[in-house]
Design a protein around this motif. Structure first.
Motif, short mmCIF file in Angstrom:
data_model
loop_
_atom_site.label_atom_id
_atom_site.label_comp_id
_atom_site.label_asym_id
_atom_site.label_seq_id
_atom_site.Cartn_x
_atom_site.Cartn_y
_atom_site.Cartn_z
N ASN A 187 0.86 -1.20 0.00
CA ASN A 187 0.00 0.00 0.00
C ASN A 187 0.89 1.24 0.00
N SER B 204 -3.09 11.00 8.56
CA SER B 204 -3.25 9.78 7.76
C SER B 204 -2.11 8.80 8.02
N LYS B 205 -0.89 9.30 8.15
CA LYS B 205 0.25 8.39 8.30
C LYS B 205 0.34 7.83 9.72
N ASN C 36 2.58 -1.67 4.49
CA ASN C 36 2.07 -0.30 4.46
C ASN C 36 3.23 0.68 4.49
N ILE D 54 -1.88 4.98 9.68
CA ILE D 54 -1.29 3.81 8.98
C ILE D 54 -0.51 2.94 9.97
N THR E 44 -7.37 9.18 0.53
CA THR E 44 -6.29 8.65 -0.33
C THR E 44 -5.30 7.83 0.48
N ASN E 45 -4.83 8.37 1.59
CA ASN E 45 -3.69 7.76 2.30
C ASN E 45 -4.11 6.72 3.33
N GLN E 46 -5.36 6.77 3.78
CA GLN E 46 -5.75 5.92 4.90
C GLN E 46 -6.93 5.01 4.56
N TYR F 60 -1.76 15.00 6.27
CA TYR F 60 -0.81 13.94 5.93
C TYR F 60 -0.37 13.23 7.21
N SER G 30 4.32 4.37 5.99
CA SER G 30 3.98 5.56 6.78
C SER G 30 5.01 6.65 6.48
N HIS H 183 0.39 14.17 -0.76
CA HIS H 183 0.94 15.08 0.23
C HIS H 183 0.13 16.37 0.17
N GLY I 148 -0.05 7.42 -2.37
CA GLY I 148 -0.36 8.43 -1.37
C GLY I 148 -0.24 9.82 -1.94
#
Ligand code: NDP
Length: 245
Positions: free
Chosen positions: A82, A151-152, A132, A155, A106-108, A148, A134, A87, A85
């Protein structure tokens, strides 16, 4: 039998480097993104052990069909990376709710949806590896990347939550936390902000940005049988940035 891998966002940057590393190691690698020309061009350089599928992963309703199409063509999925992503660098006060949600989607959220779909098939196979991606943003506070960061950080939490549910089913779940790696994404964040780049380098003991290939080496290890007893970990690949003063 060759392993089958999906690398989201495999048309550029870190994802492309991971795809290249996988193909070199005889893993049949499917890259996923939103731009068919970019994906085709990437596959032309990757060679015959690669394939591409078009999917905007924010369209969650399209994800089960994407996974089914891959299963119909290849019969199994051994590895899911995954990596896709986006920014967003903006002061917190300037970030709209819509922008915040788009980064989270998008990121999560897409990572959750895609992993849920793929894990269903991995469970039937009684094997699989999920990786994944991060970021340092989930380890320490970086200004102007609020969405961002949210979301990270999620992750890393999801990696642990997925690992405890999926590992008993034969599916390992791990995470890489890249430091500052030279790609289009980091250029957008650093090129017009020399102060930020200086700060990054000053707290990176190795004194340089990383290369996508260096993240790819760690990715190959974590999805390979060499990591057969490793699950639920977050491995920084950061030249020491996360421990630098
Ligand atoms: P890039 O911008 O080069 O790659 C991002 C990839 O994600 C692109 O190929 C893009 O493809 C794809 N993507 C974005 N949105 C979607 C979407 N909605 N659906 C499908 N694909 C999508 O950046 P990097 O290679 O630098 O980043 C890769 C990952 O590494 C990201 O998760 C990033 O957060 C993470 N990371 C990067 C760091 C760095 O320093 N570079 C540091 C820490 C983490 P397309 O636009 O064609 O659809």
């Amino acid at each position: 039998m060759k392993k089958i891998a999906i690398v989201t966002g495999g048309g550029s940057g870190i994802g492309l480097a991971i795809a290249r590393k996988f193909v070199k190691n005889e893993i049949h690698t499917i890259i996923v993104g939103r731009d068919s020309a970019k994906l085709k061009e990437a596959c032309a350089t990757l060679g015959k052990l690669s394939d591409w599928f078009l999917c905007d992963l924010t369209k969650l309703e399209d994800i089960p069909e994407l996974v089914q199409k891959i299963i119909d063509k290849y019969g199994r999925i051994d590895i899911l990376v995954n990596n896709a992503g986006m920014h967003l660098k903006k002061g917190m006060a300037e970030v709209s709710d819509e922008e915040f949600q788009k980064v989270i989607l998008t990121n999560q959220t897409s990572v959750f949806s895609l992993t849920r779909s793929v894990a269903g098939f991995m469970q039937e196979q009684e094997s699989g590896a999920v990786l994944n991606i991060s970021s340092m943003a989930s380890i320490y506070g970086i200004p102007y990347v609020i969405a961002y960061t949210a979301s990270k950080a999620a992750i890393e939490g999801m990696t642990r939550a997925m690992a405890v549910e999926l590992s008993p089913l034969g599916i390992r779940v791990n995470c890489l936390a890249p430091g500052f790696i030279r790609t289009n994404m980091s250029s957008l964040a650093l090129d017009k902000d020399p102060e930020r780049e200086k700060k990054v380098l000053s707290r990176t003991p190795m004194g340089r940005l990383g290369k996508p290939e260096e993240v790819a080496d760690a990715a190959l290890f974590l999805v390979s049988d060499s990591a057969s007893y490793i699950t639920g970990v977050v491995l920084p690949v950061d030249g020491g940035n996360s421990i630098g003063f």
